[in-house]
Design an enzyme around this catalytic site. Structure first.
Site, PDB file in Angstrom:
ATOM      1  CB  SER A 191       0.122   6.415  -0.911  1.00  0.00           C
ATOM      2  OG  SER A 191       0.170   6.754   0.455  1.00  0.00           O
ATOM      3  CD  GLU A 327       4.391   0.291   1.110  1.00  0.00           C
ATOM      4  OE1 GLU A 327       4.616   1.506   0.979  1.00  0.00           O
ATOM      5  OE2 GLU A 327       3.806  -0.383   0.235  1.00  0.00           O
ATOM      6  CG  HIS A 418       4.883   4.988   1.077  1.00  0.00           C
ATOM      7  ND1 HIS A 418       3.953   3.995   0.970  1.00  0.00           N
ATOM      8  CD2 HIS A 418       4.184   6.159   1.032  1.00  0.00           C
ATOM      9  CE1 HIS A 418       2.736   4.527   0.872  1.00  0.00           C
ATOM     10  NE2 HIS A 418       2.863   5.841   0.889  1.00  0.00           N
TER      11      HIS A 418
END
Length: 512
Positions: A191, A327, A418
């Site tokens: 990230s 994600e 994610h």
């Protein structure tokens, strides 16, 4: 209570530290300062070396963290906030403390958290599995939010990136004492940590400090200096001060934290519910609305990650890059376009049937209510990956660029979201909160195989799968069983082509 088993005392350039054996093959040296505490006149300046200490410094507990408040009330990753001023510290996990002849490969991990949160002290980032495979893990902290990335007069921009560079210098100067090889350092992050890895690839100041890179789930968005300046001026007006370093030093931390997140967004930013307009917005680099993030400042970060000069300068660095399949593909609101409407738009835009079918198959996998947000995942993360690997091919780095596509399905959340790849990356499926996030049907085999793949890359800077020069859309599919998928990013490649982001006539795919 089990008594502590202390690891050997290690002499660093600033003093001696004593760690603790956490397993029979993993010694932890925690909270080691790599720079002086950024307080007082140092608060908004580039990091400076730490003050040397006398005697033996206890390094058996994590040090203070730049994060003073968590990302949210409930977070996927347990990332503790630890009070204290000496926040620029790092943690070393090693199987060979004091063995200067071991020369083990080194992995430096940069945590995520949107550049305004996150902590290197998470149990998800423990180094014991890497140590069992002969890899030293270093996890680092860096200044966050406005203090790390905000604009103000009289201070350098990208202070968080400068912190990361200072930590990498520490690794070069000291890691041999912990059994590591300073000539074999890989940087990795997820990230915002992945974005930091990409930023470091563009920075001349980081040249020579690492030798391979693993950017994970990065939105690849860098801010322009004009927007950074505007946001910094707005935040100063909130406190009724001039936007100077001297005046900012008088604003207390607590008062600052109350206001910081209100201004951590680009004004008037919104994503239109129209495929073409959204694609054009992302094509211009407006990928997220975060205002405190790496800035193309002409100095520390002179280039955007997609700039040909940045790609050329990093063309000798092997890169393994990837995303999770879904994600941020969460259920959308009722006013977003349906999957059928999106398919009609894709056809009108000229996307090929094989690409559209990849999108349709993914919606069938995760649910039609996630059609729009799956498109947003493609635009925010996956199109950027295609653009980056395409640029690497063009500058002759295709042979040392590999991509992955993490597609292991969570039994709890019906998707590959994610952060879901991190416990597999570290082979720590038993870590706290993993089952709550990913469900109980976890693949130990995938965790072991993926972790071995990462260890192989960290050690040898390659993986036994085709590189980007072989296939522009292919990727290692991280889903039981692991295999190479020739069409993993085919949909995103078509989107990038339609948006004019790929100059395919000059794509030679060449070697480094």
């Amino acid at each position: 209570m089990t008594d502590k088993i202390y690891a050997p005392a290690i002499r660093t350039q600033h003093g001696i530290v004593r760690g603790i054996w956490q397993t029979g093959s993993s010694a932890a040296y925690l909270g080691i300062p790599y720079a002086a505490a950024p307080v007082g006149e140092r608060r908004f300046q580039a990091p400076r070396p730490p003050e040397p200490w006398m005697g033996v410094r206890d390094a058996t507990a994590y040090g203070p963290t730049p994060q003073k408040r968590p990302f949210a009330e409930v977070t996927a990753i347990p990332e503790p906030s630890i009070p204290g001023e000496d926040i620029l510290n790092l943690n070393v996990f090693t199987p060979a403390p004091g063995d200067r002849l071991a020369r083990l490969p080194v992995l430096v991990w940069i945590h995520g958290g949107g550049y305004f949160a996150g902590s290197p002290a998470s149990p998800w980032y423990h180094g014991r599995s890497f140590n069992e495979n002969g890899v030293i893990l270093v996890t680092i902290s860096y200044r966050l939010g406005f203090e790390g990335f905000g604009w103000l007069e009289g201070a350098p921009l990208n202070r968080g990136i400068l912190d990361q560079i200072a930590a990498l210098h520490w690794v070069q100067d000291n890691i041999h004492e912990f059994g590591g090889d300073p000539g074999n350092v890989t940087i990795a992050g997820q990230s915002a940590g992945g974005g930091s890895v990409l930023a470091l690839l563009t920075s001349p100041r980081a040249s020579g400090l690492f030798h391979a890179a693993i950017p994970m789930s990065s939105a690849m968005d860098m801010l322009d200096i004009q927007t950074a300046t505007s946001v910094g001026e707005s935040l100063a007006r909130h406190f009724n001060i001039l936007p100077t370093e001297e005046e900012w030093r008088h604003i207390s931390g607590e008062a600052f934290l109350d206001a910081e997140r209100l201004y951590n967004q680009i004004p008037d930013y919104s994503v239109p519910f129209d495929v073409r307009e959204a694609l054009q917005l992302y094509a211009k680099g407006r990928i997220t609305n975060l205002a405190f993030r790496p800035v193309v400042d002409g100095d520390i970060l002179p280039y955007h990650v997609f700039d040909p000069d940045a790609l050329t300068n990093a063309r000798t660095i092997p890169v393994l890059i990837g995303t999770t399949r879904n994600e941020f593909s969460f259920a959308s609101q009722n006013d977003t376009p349906s999957s059928e409407a999106l398919v009609d738009e894709f056809v009108a835009m000229g996307l090929r049937h094989v690409s559209i079918q990849r999108f349709v198959d993914e919606i069938d996998r995760i649910g039609r209510e996630r059609a729009w947000s799956q498109l947003m995942t493609s635009l925010m993360f996956r199109v950027g990956l295609v653009r980056f690997t395409h640029g690497r091919r063009r500058v002759g780095a295709g042979e040392i660029t590999w991509t992955y596509d993490f597609a292991a399905m969570s039994s709890r959340a019906r998707g590959s979201f994610h952060c879901h790849d991190i416990p597999y990356f570290f082979n720590l499926l038993s870590a706290p909160n993993v089952e709550q996030q990913l469900g109980s049907d976890l693949s130990l085999h995938l965790a072991e195989r993926m972790h071995q793949l990462i260890c192989h890359f960290v050690t040898y800077h390659s993986v036994p799968y085709p590189p980007a020069s072989h296939n522009a859309s292919g990727a290692i599919r991280l889903q039981p069983p692991i295999r190479y998928d020739d069409l993993a990013y085919e949909f995103e490649r078509d989107l990038a082509s339609v948006a004019g982001l790929l100059d395919e006539n000059t794509d030679n795919g060449g070697t480094a």
